[in-house]
Write an enzyme that holds these catalytic residues in place. Structure first.
Site, short mmCIF file in Angstrom:
data_model
loop_
_atom_site.label_atom_id
_atom_site.label_comp_id
_atom_site.label_asym_id
_atom_site.label_seq_id
_atom_site.Cartn_x
_atom_site.Cartn_y
_atom_site.Cartn_z
N ASN A 184 0.82 -1.21 0.00
CA ASN A 184 0.00 0.00 0.00
C ASN A 184 0.85 1.26 0.00
O ASN A 184 0.52 2.25 0.64
CB ASN A 184 -0.98 0.00 1.18
CG ASN A 184 -2.06 1.07 1.08
OD1 ASN A 184 -2.46 1.63 2.09
ND2 ASN A 184 -2.55 1.36 -0.10
N CYS B 149 2.80 1.85 -3.30
CA CYS B 149 3.11 2.11 -4.72
C CYS B 149 1.87 2.07 -5.59
O CYS B 149 1.32 3.10 -5.96
CB CYS B 149 4.15 1.11 -5.24
SG CYS B 149 5.78 1.25 -4.48
N ARG B 150 1.41 0.87 -5.92
CA ARG B 150 0.35 0.72 -6.92
C ARG B 150 -1.02 1.17 -6.42
O ARG B 150 -1.72 1.95 -7.08
CB ARG B 150 0.27 -0.73 -7.39
CG ARG B 150 1.52 -1.20 -8.09
CD ARG B 150 1.51 -2.68 -8.35
NE ARG B 150 1.65 -3.42 -7.09
CZ ARG B 150 1.59 -4.73 -6.98
NH1 ARG B 150 1.35 -5.47 -8.05
NH2 ARG B 150 1.74 -5.32 -5.82
N SER B 151 -1.45 0.63 -5.28
CA SER B 151 -2.82 0.96 -4.83
C SER B 151 -2.98 2.43 -4.43
O SER B 151 -4.00 3.02 -4.77
CB SER B 151 -3.30 0.00 -3.73
OG SER B 151 -2.48 0.04 -2.60
N ASP C 256 4.87 -4.37 -9.99
CA ASP C 256 5.14 -3.65 -8.75
C ASP C 256 6.38 -2.77 -8.92
O ASP C 256 7.50 -3.29 -8.99
CB ASP C 256 5.35 -4.64 -7.60
CG ASP C 256 5.35 -3.96 -6.25
OD1 ASP C 256 5.57 -2.72 -6.19
OD2 ASP C 256 5.16 -4.67 -5.25
#
Length: 157
Positions: free
Chosen positions: A11, A13-15, A124
């Site tokens: 929680n 980077c991507r989300s 990721d």
């Protein structure tokens, strides 16, 4: 109110990038009173931390706010709050399903929003360093998701 939760591993980077991008698009389309967006991780290494500096850098580059965003863990309580739970990869989907009630909940996988893409999981950038590629995927996928929410949920309200 339609509630969207993006889930990745830490929680950071991507989300949170997806959360910030979709929030930005929701605000631009004046839907903030109808759609809320959050993000969470399946791992606890970064709880309470800001998004990764690479995520912050790419969001700054595009003029997208990440104000007040802090890493948190996904929980079984999220199943009651969110109509859309969108996992960034299969591994995180497996971990979400292990939560109480997770086996009964429909999950989405982000890359299913972009069937024309060869990738089936959002890479990721914590490991790849390619925040630009992830931003491009997330930006395109959030457009598709917002269109889907508008047609599936907002017209019913």
């Amino acid at each position: 109110m339609v509630n969207v939760l993006f889930v990745c591993l830490g929680n950071i980077c991507r989300s949170p990038m997806a959360e910030a991008v979709l929030r930005h698009k929701v605000a631009q389309q004046q839907l903030s009173g109808q759609i809320t967006v959050d993000s969470a991780g399946t791992g606890d290494w970064h709880i309470g931390k800001l998004p990764h500096e690479g995520t912050r850098r790419i969001l700054d580059l595009h003029g997208i706010s990440y104000l007040d965003m802090m890493a948190r863990l996904v929980s079984g309580d999220d199943f009651d709050k969110f109509q859309y739970i969108v996992c960034m990869d299969q591994s995180n989907g497996v971990n979400v399903r292990k939560l109480p009630g997770g086996d009964k909940r429909e999950l989405m996988y982000f890359m299913d929003l972009l069937p024309e893409e060869e990738l089936r999981e959002v890479p990721d950038p914590y490991f790849t360093g390619n925040f630009e590629q992830v931003y491009d995927l997330i930006n395109a996928g959030c457009d598709v998701l917002l269109d889907r929410i508008r047609s599936e949920k907002l017209q019913q309200a």
